[in-house]
Structure formats: C-alpha cells, structure tokens
Design a protein around this motif. Structure first.
Motif, mmCIF file in Angstrom:
data_model
loop_
_atom_site.group_PDB
_atom_site.id
_atom_site.type_symbol
_atom_site.label_atom_id
_atom_site.label_comp_id
_atom_site.label_asym_id
_atom_site.label_seq_id
_atom_site.Cartn_x
_atom_site.Cartn_y
_atom_site.Cartn_z
ATOM 1 N N LEU A 1 -24.459 9.370 17.345
ATOM 2 C CA LEU A 1 -23.435 8.501 17.904
ATOM 3 C C LEU A 1 -22.057 8.926 17.444
ATOM 4 C CD1 LEU A 1 -22.480 6.013 19.432
ATOM 5 C CD2 LEU A 1 -22.973 4.637 17.393
ATOM 6 N N ILE A 2 -21.922 9.182 16.146
ATOM 7 C CA ILE A 2 -20.627 9.584 15.617
ATOM 8 C C ILE A 2 -20.241 10.955 16.143
ATOM 9 C CG2 ILE A 2 -19.318 10.014 13.506
ATOM 10 C CD1 ILE A 2 -20.008 7.095 14.078
ATOM 11 N N GLN A 3 -21.218 11.829 16.331
ATOM 12 C CA GLN A 3 -20.921 13.145 16.903
ATOM 13 C C GLN A 3 -20.339 13.005 18.290
ATOM 14 O OE1 GLN A 3 -24.755 15.043 16.556
ATOM 15 N NE2 GLN A 3 -24.098 16.258 14.790
ATOM 16 N N ARG A 4 -20.893 12.097 19.092
ATOM 17 C CA ARG A 4 -20.360 11.891 20.447
ATOM 18 C C ARG A 4 -18.953 11.324 20.392
ATOM 19 N NH1 ARG A 4 -25.795 10.328 21.411
ATOM 20 N NH2 ARG A 4 -25.321 8.119 21.116
ATOM 21 N N ILE A 5 -18.744 10.378 19.484
ATOM 22 C CA ILE A 5 -17.400 9.790 19.351
ATOM 23 C C ILE A 5 -16.389 10.852 18.956
ATOM 24 C CG2 ILE A 5 -16.005 8.175 18.006
ATOM 25 C CD1 ILE A 5 -18.461 6.372 17.832
ATOM 26 N N LEU A 6 -16.760 11.703 17.998
ATOM 27 C CA LEU A 6 -15.857 12.755 17.552
ATOM 28 C C LEU A 6 -15.599 13.767 18.664
ATOM 29 C CD1 LEU A 6 -17.208 13.417 13.944
ATOM 30 C CD2 LEU A 6 -15.124 12.215 14.585
ATOM 31 N N THR A 7 -16.622 14.054 19.466
ATOM 32 C CA THR A 7 -16.447 14.986 20.584
ATOM 33 C C THR A 7 -15.463 14.436 21.598
ATOM 34 O OG1 THR A 7 -18.692 15.851 20.322
ATOM 35 C CG2 THR A 7 -17.629 16.202 22.456
ATOM 36 N N VAL A 8 -15.650 13.159 21.951
ATOM 37 C CA VAL A 8 -14.723 12.520 22.910
ATOM 38 C C VAL A 8 -13.318 12.483 22.339
ATOM 39 C CG1 VAL A 8 -14.157 10.369 24.083
ATOM 40 C CG2 VAL A 8 -16.526 11.158 24.018
ATOM 41 N N ALA A 9 -13.213 12.136 21.058
ATOM 42 C CA ALA A 9 -11.888 12.089 20.421
ATOM 43 C C ALA A 9 -11.235 13.464 20.434
ATOM 44 C CB ALA A 9 -12.015 11.574 18.993
ATOM 45 N N GLY A 10 -12.023 14.507 20.213
ATOM 46 C CA GLY A 10 -11.480 15.861 20.240
ATOM 47 C C GLY A 10 -10.979 16.243 21.618
ATOM 48 N N ILE A 11 -11.736 15.878 22.656
ATOM 49 C CA ILE A 11 -11.321 16.183 24.030
ATOM 50 C C ILE A 11 -10.033 15.447 24.374
ATOM 51 C CG2 ILE A 11 -11.960 15.901 26.458
ATOM 52 C CD1 ILE A 11 -14.875 16.338 25.617
ATOM 53 N N VAL A 12 -9.981 14.167 23.989
ATOM 54 C CA VAL A 12 -8.758 13.383 24.261
ATOM 55 C C VAL A 12 -7.564 13.992 23.553
ATOM 56 C CG1 VAL A 12 -7.663 11.142 23.873
ATOM 57 C CG2 VAL A 12 -10.022 11.245 24.688
ATOM 58 N N THR A 13 -7.762 14.436 22.320
ATOM 59 C CA THR A 13 -6.662 15.059 21.570
ATOM 60 C C THR A 13 -6.174 16.326 22.255
ATOM 61 O OG1 THR A 13 -7.547 14.177 19.481
ATOM 62 C CG2 THR A 13 -6.005 16.029 19.339
ATOM 63 N N ILE A 14 -7.106 17.156 22.712
ATOM 64 C CA ILE A 14 -6.726 18.398 23.399
ATOM 65 C C ILE A 14 -5.964 18.092 24.679
ATOM 66 C CG2 ILE A 14 -7.658 20.410 24.615
ATOM 67 C CD1 ILE A 14 -9.926 20.433 22.552
ATOM 68 N N LEU A 15 -6.439 17.102 25.443
ATOM 69 C CA LEU A 15 -5.741 16.724 26.670
ATOM 70 C C LEU A 15 -4.342 16.206 26.373
ATOM 71 C CD1 LEU A 15 -8.608 14.943 28.670
ATOM 72 C CD2 LEU A 15 -7.563 17.173 29.145
ATOM 73 N N ALA A 16 -4.235 15.412 25.309
ATOM 74 C CA ALA A 16 -2.919 14.871 24.951
ATOM 75 C C ALA A 16 -1.955 15.991 24.578
ATOM 76 C CB ALA A 16 -3.066 13.878 23.799
ATOM 77 N N ILE A 17 -2.435 16.979 23.829
ATOM 78 C CA ILE A 17 -1.586 18.113 23.458
ATOM 79 C C ILE A 17 -1.172 18.892 24.697
ATOM 80 C CG2 ILE A 17 -1.563 20.321 22.225
ATOM 81 C CD1 ILE A 17 -3.397 19.046 20.133
ATOM 82 N N GLY A 18 -2.138 19.095 25.620
ATOM 83 C CA GLY A 18 -1.828 19.819 26.855
ATOM 84 C C GLY A 18 -0.771 19.112 27.681
ATOM 85 N N LEU A 19 -0.908 17.791 27.815
ATOM 86 C CA LEU A 19 0.084 17.019 28.576
ATOM 87 C C LEU A 19 1.454 17.061 27.910
ATOM 88 C CD1 LEU A 19 -2.069 13.885 29.547
ATOM 89 C CD2 LEU A 19 -1.270 15.715 31.069
ATOM 90 N N PHE A 20 1.459 17.044 26.591
ATOM 91 C CA PHE A 20 2.729 17.116 25.871
ATOM 92 C C PHE A 20 3.411 18.462 26.106
ATOM 93 C CE2 PHE A 20 5.087 17.906 21.833
ATOM 94 C CZ PHE A 20 6.050 16.916 21.999
ATOM 95 N N ILE A 21 2.628 19.531 26.129
ATOM 96 C CA ILE A 21 3.199 20.871 26.391
ATOM 97 C C ILE A 21 3.762 20.940 27.796
ATOM 98 C CG2 ILE A 21 2.598 23.308 26.670
ATOM 99 C CD1 ILE A 21 0.583 22.969 24.383
ATOM 100 N N VAL A 22 3.038 20.376 28.770
ATOM 101 C CA VAL A 22 3.532 20.363 30.161
ATOM 102 C C VAL A 22 4.840 19.596 30.251
ATOM 103 C CG1 VAL A 22 3.058 19.491 32.484
ATOM 104 C CG2 VAL A 22 1.253 20.653 31.185
ATOM 105 N N TRP A 23 4.914 18.449 29.558
ATOM 106 C CA TRP A 23 6.138 17.648 29.582
ATOM 107 C C TRP A 23 7.308 18.417 28.974
ATOM 108 C CZ3 TRP A 23 9.282 15.791 25.667
ATOM 109 C CH2 TRP A 23 10.260 14.872 26.053
ATOM 110 N N LEU A 24 7.043 19.104 27.841
ATOM 111 C CA LEU A 24 8.107 19.874 27.210
ATOM 112 C C LEU A 24 8.595 20.997 28.129
ATOM 113 C CD1 LEU A 24 6.905 20.254 23.487
ATOM 114 C CD2 LEU A 24 8.823 18.892 24.342
ATOM 115 N N THR A 25 7.661 21.668 28.816
ATOM 116 C CA THR A 25 8.029 22.762 29.720
ATOM 117 C C THR A 25 8.898 22.266 30.856
ATOM 118 O OG1 THR A 25 5.958 23.908 29.202
ATOM 119 C CG2 THR A 25 7.114 24.587 31.207
ATOM 120 N N ARG A 26 8.490 21.150 31.475
ATOM 121 C CA ARG A 26 9.278 20.590 32.586
ATOM 122 C C ARG A 26 10.641 20.112 32.113
ATOM 123 N NH1 ARG A 26 4.760 17.033 35.942
ATOM 124 N NH2 ARG A 26 3.584 18.846 36.778
ATOM 125 N N HIS A 27 10.651 19.510 30.933
ATOM 126 C CA HIS A 27 11.921 19.017 30.393
ATOM 127 C C HIS A 27 12.875 20.182 30.121
ATOM 128 C CE1 HIS A 27 14.626 16.295 28.341
ATOM 129 N NE2 HIS A 27 14.629 17.090 27.267
#
Length: 267
Positions: free
Chosen positions: A235-261
C-alpha cells in the motif's frame, strides 16, 4: 505471513543441505525430509501462554505467560548444543536487541530448546559460551520443555524441525518469531539479518505502540515499514509511486510555465 515464513524454511534447507554435503556419509536426511523444514505460522497463530517450562537460569517451573509478562517477545527456537547456526542466531539477536536502545523491561528474549535431550546445564553453557557478559544486557530466558510441550508450541507456531539420527543433529528453520504480549505471532524474522533499527520498529509495532518513541510510531504510521522484509508495504509503495508521479508532473508543469513566461518577457 506464509510466503516470507516459507522463505526462511527454504533458506534453512539450503544451509542444512550445504552442511550435509560436507558431513560424513552417515547423514541420512534426504531432500524430501529437508522440504518439510519450515516456519509457516497458520493464520491467527498464537503461542500457548499456559505452556509449562523449566527456566534454565533458576531451575524453576514457569509458564510462558509469566516469562513474557505482557511484553513483545523475540522467540528463538534453538538447539542448545548446536554450534553451527544457533550460536550466531542467538549472538546476533542479542546484538540487535542491544542496538534498539530499549531495555529488557520493554521486551523479552526467550529461547525454547528444540532438543528434549538438552538439559538446563546445556542451555546455560550455550548462553555463557555465546554471549558472555552480553547476556546481562538483554537478560535472555532459556527454557527447557517436555516432548509434549514442545509438540504443542511448535504445532501452534507452524514450526517444523527434523532430527537426523545419522549426524545426531536437527535440520531446523534459522528464524525467529516476534510475538505480541498476548502470544500472537506478529512477525517472522531472520535473526541473521536483523538491525537494531528494524528490530526496534518491529518491537514497537508488536507492543501496539506502548514502547518506543513517538518518532518510532510515526515511522510505522507514515512509512508502513515491514521489518520482516526491510521494505515498504505494498500500500505504501503504491502511495509513494503516485506521489512520485505527481511530483514529476508538477516539476514538468513548472518548467513549461517558466519557459512560456521567459518567452513572453523576451517578446
């Protein structure tokens, strides 16, 4: 519980098989015998607390309940005259318990003799030769039980050892059981691969949070640590996996925002 428990049985088979390969030709155990060696507690397994035994240290007849006294227990079934695996099991368990930072008031270390022919003197000799002054640190209790009592507790715990008359020795699981204060089997552990931190967490869990620090309980609550395998629970492995994916997506979106800005500012 059964899967990791059976791993201990198979691991023991490999250990014993190596010993038999170098033993005299009189060894009689065959693969079918070794396949029966295992520690596989059934669902809801519980040690019989009314089990009568002789305390090797005092010579008094005691019950398992009086020895446990409501504490979580590291239970080691051992052959008191075995110098191959049993001595290292006891020694490394004592080192791990000493490294937990807990005191013997928080837990109990209990040894059960699996060879009914061993007496209290053999148990005391094993502790003295193996532990020396370290025994005072964790105060192990070595118990001598009758054939009937031994059969009762091993059946309850799913513990199977096989006697080899050819070598006058036992093929047995190189494993320990962590019991809750009411005798319930909480974990099956490898005493040959214990660390103080892992064992502290396992004892805290088996003690239902009554021992250990707040940080220990938070570790168990937040991380779902499995001290028997040294890994996170599924269960914790799944939670950590989802959290890792969300973190990667958040970083990606932040990079896109910085590029557009940056492009808007350049324009």
């Amino acid at each position: 519980m059964s899967s990791p428990a059976r791993l201990f049985g198979h691991g023991t088979v490999m250990i014993i098989a190596l010993g038999l390969a170098t033993a005299p030709a009189r060894a009689r155990l065959v693969q079918a015998d070794l396949a029966r060696v295992a520690l596989a507690p059934p669902a809801g397994a519980r040690a019989p607390l009314d089990l009568a035994a002789t305390d090797a240290g005092t010579g008094q007849v005691v019950t398992l309940s009086s020895v446990i006294a409501g504490r979580p227990v590291l239970l080691l079934p051992v052959d008191y005259t075995c110098g191959n695996v049993c001595d290292p099991m006891v020694s490394m368990s004592v080192d791990a318990l000493a490294a937990t930072g807990l005191t013997p008031d928080d837990y109990a270390l209990v040894l059960i003799g699996i060879d009914p022919r061993d007496d209290a003197a053999a148990a005391r000799r094993m502790l003295a030769d193996t532990l020396g002054d370290r025994a005072a640190t964790v105060r192990p209790r070595a118990l001598i039980v009758s054939d009937t009592a031994l059969s009762r507790i091993t059946t309850a715990l799913g513990y199977t050892a096989i006697y080899d008359a050819g070598t006058d020795s036992f093929a047995h699981p190189a494993a320990a059981l962590l019991l809750a204060g009411d005798g319930r089997v909480a974990r099956v552990l490898s005493p040959l691969a214990l660390t103080g931190r892992d064992l502290r967490l396992a004892l805290t869990e088996a003690g239902n949070g009554r021992i250990g620090s707040l940080a220990d309980r938070l570790t168990l609550l937040c991380y779902g640590y499995d001290a028997a395998r040294g890994v996170y629970t599924p269960l914790i492995q799944r939670i950590l996996t989802v959290a890792g994916i969300v973190t990667i997506l958040a970083i990606g979106l932040f990079i896109v925002w910085l590029t557009r800005h940056a492009r808007r500012r350049a324009a």
